[in-house]
Motif scaffolding. Structure first.
Motif, short mmCIF file in Angstrom:
data_model
loop_
_atom_site.label_atom_id
_atom_site.label_comp_id
_atom_site.label_asym_id
_atom_site.label_seq_id
_atom_site.Cartn_x
_atom_site.Cartn_y
_atom_site.Cartn_z
N ILE A 37 0.84 -1.20 0.00
CA ILE A 37 0.00 0.00 0.00
C ILE A 37 0.87 1.25 0.00
CG2 ILE A 37 -1.69 1.33 1.33
CD1 ILE A 37 -2.77 -1.37 2.36
N ALA A 38 1.91 1.25 0.83
CA ALA A 38 2.80 2.40 0.90
C ALA A 38 3.45 2.66 -0.45
CB ALA A 38 3.87 2.18 1.97
N GLY A 39 3.84 1.60 -1.15
CA GLY A 39 4.45 1.77 -2.46
C GLY A 39 3.51 2.46 -3.45
N GLY A 40 2.26 2.05 -3.45
CA GLY A 40 1.28 2.69 -4.32
C GLY A 40 1.05 4.14 -3.97
N TRP A 41 0.96 4.43 -2.68
CA TRP A 41 0.73 5.80 -2.23
C TRP A 41 1.95 6.69 -2.51
CZ3 TRP A 41 -2.27 5.79 3.11
CH2 TRP A 41 -3.56 5.28 2.88
N MET A 42 3.16 6.12 -2.38
CA MET A 42 4.36 6.89 -2.70
C MET A 42 4.40 7.25 -4.18
SD MET A 42 7.32 4.94 -0.51
CE MET A 42 7.51 5.18 1.27
N LEU A 43 4.07 6.28 -5.03
CA LEU A 43 4.06 6.55 -6.47
C LEU A 43 2.99 7.59 -6.80
CD1 LEU A 43 5.31 5.77 -9.18
CD2 LEU A 43 3.53 4.03 -9.42
N ASN A 44 1.90 7.59 -6.05
CA ASN A 44 0.85 8.59 -6.24
C ASN A 44 1.40 10.00 -6.03
OD1 ASN A 44 -1.85 9.55 -6.56
ND2 ASN A 44 -2.07 9.65 -4.34
N HIS B 280 4.97 16.29 -6.79
CA HIS B 280 5.39 16.97 -5.57
C HIS B 280 6.88 17.32 -5.66
CE1 HIS B 280 1.91 16.83 -2.95
NE2 HIS B 280 1.65 15.61 -3.39
N GLY B 281 7.32 18.19 -4.79
CA GLY B 281 8.72 18.54 -4.73
C GLY B 281 9.56 17.39 -4.17
N HIS B 282 10.86 17.60 -4.13
CA HIS B 282 11.79 16.57 -3.64
C HIS B 282 11.59 15.27 -4.41
CE1 HIS B 282 12.48 19.37 -0.36
NE2 HIS B 282 11.20 19.30 -0.03
N LYS B 283 11.44 15.37 -5.74
CA LYS B 283 11.05 14.21 -6.55
C LYS B 283 12.06 13.07 -6.45
CE LYS B 283 8.76 14.80 -10.19
NZ LYS B 283 7.59 13.97 -9.81
N TRP B 284 13.36 13.39 -6.53
CA TRP B 284 14.34 12.32 -6.50
C TRP B 284 14.39 11.63 -5.15
CZ3 TRP B 284 15.59 10.29 -10.78
CH2 TRP B 284 15.65 11.07 -11.93
N LEU B 285 14.16 12.39 -4.09
CA LEU B 285 14.08 11.77 -2.77
C LEU B 285 12.89 10.83 -2.70
CD1 LEU B 285 14.90 11.47 0.19
CD2 LEU B 285 13.55 13.53 0.70
N ARG B 286 11.75 11.25 -3.24
CA ARG B 286 10.55 10.41 -3.23
C ARG B 286 10.75 9.16 -4.09
NH1 ARG B 286 6.44 13.40 -0.88
NH2 ARG B 286 6.75 15.67 -0.91
N ILE B 287 11.38 9.33 -5.24
CA ILE B 287 11.66 8.17 -6.09
C ILE B 287 12.59 7.19 -5.39
CG2 ILE B 287 12.78 7.45 -8.24
CD1 ILE B 287 11.74 10.01 -9.54
N SER B 288 13.59 7.72 -4.71
CA SER B 288 14.53 6.86 -3.98
C SER B 288 13.81 6.08 -2.88
CB SER B 288 15.65 7.71 -3.38
OG SER B 288 16.39 8.37 -4.37
N VAL C 174 11.57 0.93 -0.86
CA VAL C 174 10.47 0.11 -0.34
C VAL C 174 10.12 -1.00 -1.33
CG1 VAL C 174 8.01 0.13 0.24
CG2 VAL C 174 9.51 1.94 1.10
N ALA C 175 10.09 -0.68 -2.62
CA ALA C 175 9.72 -1.66 -3.63
C ALA C 175 10.67 -2.85 -3.66
CB ALA C 175 9.66 -1.00 -5.01
N VAL C 176 11.96 -2.57 -3.61
CA VAL C 176 12.96 -3.65 -3.64
C VAL C 176 12.84 -4.53 -2.39
CG1 VAL C 176 15.43 -4.14 -3.57
CG2 VAL C 176 14.55 -2.38 -5.11
N ALA C 177 12.66 -3.90 -1.24
CA ALA C 177 12.51 -4.68 0.00
C ALA C 177 11.29 -5.58 -0.06
CB ALA C 177 12.42 -3.73 1.20
N LEU C 178 10.19 -5.04 -0.58
CA LEU C 178 8.96 -5.83 -0.67
C LEU C 178 9.10 -6.98 -1.65
CD1 LEU C 178 5.91 -6.37 -0.30
CD2 LEU C 178 5.48 -4.59 -2.01
N LEU C 179 9.53 -6.70 -2.87
CA LEU C 179 9.55 -7.71 -3.92
C LEU C 179 10.63 -8.76 -3.72
CD1 LEU C 179 8.96 -5.36 -6.99
CD2 LEU C 179 7.29 -6.87 -5.91
N PHE C 180 11.73 -8.40 -3.06
CA PHE C 180 12.84 -9.33 -2.94
C PHE C 180 12.95 -9.98 -1.56
CE2 PHE C 180 13.92 -6.83 -6.56
CZ PHE C 180 14.65 -7.67 -7.40
#
Length: 402
Positions: free
Chosen positions: A159-166, A172-180, A185-191
């Protein structure tokens, strides 16, 4: 992040901190909920709180399910354990209590706290992968698979991953921080997380967000390509996740052909037997709490005989309170999606993705029957739903700092 806003109540402040407790042992979360209820009662203004509950678009659907279960309790069989099962059906009453605090800055803080919890949980998974996580009971659900709590951590990360991508797509600002953060989170979840449900919720949530914001621009194209690449790499390298999904497909095929399913596939066995129970009283059901009595009688000698639920809320509701009960459940769930569409914007997208997550989760887990899942979803649902009135579907969530 403001630690406390002069215009918010203590109950709002405590509620805004509850999302991070969901990533730790259940006792921590329940302690926070008790503190919330104490603050809510001490805060007074009960008429305003009751008005906020009555004005919520969720009020009548939740009252509908309450009415159905009360009628079932009065007219149908009431086995041992009836009251415990009955209370599980009233989980959405907890949501009404949460949203009674109204809209406020607490919602923005709660969202940030939830993201902080997801990053912290991901960090613990990374530490465990490198065998650096202390052997403390606080982290036991990260060190080894521990049933529903481990599943819940994966669902929360999804859920957090979907909301972050939203937020990323909303520019929003700080785009690269948000992408990071999203990648982290995505890597931790999937792997690393041990759950199919959380990974699929992540995929569904991200797909919905991308469809919502998709435009004919290089930015959209790059975002879609990047997301697809990440999921493709995860599919090729996250062997645990891939093997469990492939195993699920194999179990379904074996079940349809009459063959033997694996231990992971016993849900199919449970679904078949539960369907037989439903056929006895398809309209009104057998009664609240009866599945736990009827199922073991029919599953003697099978691996699933000791299960507490059929791991499917649709089938559980159909077995105990019939087609009428399933309609009451769908009234609640479809109302969430309807409200999300009416709200629109980022807040509507948050509500829509978690609504889909609940409806999908109900297919493969006891999302509402198990309070561990149910309470977590009620806390997260309160973030986008608080302050929404059925008389005016206007979100008072406000824009986050850009």
């Amino acid at each position: 992040m403001n630690l406390f806003n002069a215009n918010e109540t203590k109950a709002q402040f405590i509620l805004s901190l509850l999302p991070i407790t969901l990533f730790f042992p259940i006792g921590i979360g329940y302690t926070g909920i008790v503190l919330f209820f104490v603050a809510l009662l001490a805060g007074g203004q009960y008429r305003d709180k009751w008005q906020a509950i009555k004005d919520s678009p969720m009020f009548f659907p939740v009252m509908g399910l309450l009415t159905v279960t009360c009628c079932a309790g009065l007219l149908l069989e009431r086995p041992d354990g009836f009251w415990k099962a009955f209370m599980h059906y009233q989980i959405y009453l907890v949501l009404l209590v949460f949203i009674s605090v109204g809209a406020g800055y607490w919602q923005q803080r709660a969202l940030r706290v939830f993201f902080a919890g997801a990053v912290l949980a991901s960090t613990l998974l990374y530490l465990n992968a490198f065998q650096l996580l202390p052997d403390w009971s606080l982290f036991q659900n990260y060190r080894m698979y521990a049933g529903n709590k481990s599943i819940l951590i994966g669902i929360l990360l999804g859920i957090a991953g979907g909301w972050m991508l939203n937020q990323i797509c909303a520019n929003h600002g700080h785009k690269w921080l948000r992408i990071s953060m999203w990648l982290y989170v995505a890597v931790a979840l999937l792997f690393l997380a041990k759950t199919r449900t959380g990974s699929l919720i992540f995929v569904f949530g991200c797909a919905l967000v991308l469809l919502r914001y998709l435009t004919f621009s290089w930015r959209s194209v790059l975002l879609v390509i990047g997301t697809v690449i990440i999921l493709g790499v995860a599919w090729q390298t996250a062997t645990g996740f891939r093997e469990r999904l492939v195993g699920t497909v194999s179990d379904i095929k074996a079940f349809v052909d009459g063959g033997k399913v694996s231990a992971d596939g016993i849900r199919l066995e449970m679904y078949r037997i539960t369907t037989d129970i439903i056929k006895e009283h398809p309209v009104v059901g057998s009664g609240v709490g009866t599945w736990a009595i009827k199922y073991p009688e029919r599953a003697q000698g099978l691996m699933s005989a000791e299960m507490a639920t059929p791991h499917n809320d649709y089938l559980l509701y159909a077995a105990e309170i019939g087609a009428i009960g399933v309609c009451a459940l769908l009234w609640i769930w479809l109302t969430q999606l309807f409200v999300a569409i009416k709200i629109g914007g980022e807040n509507g997208m948050r509500l829509f993705t978690i609504g889909i997550a609940i409806m999908f989760g109900g297919l493969v887990n006891a999302i509402l029957r198990d309070a561990l899942f149910g309470i977590a979803f009620m806390i997260l649902l309160a973030i986008p739903l608080a302050g929404i009135s059925r008389h005016n579907y206007k979100s008072h969530f406000g824009d986050l700092d850009r």
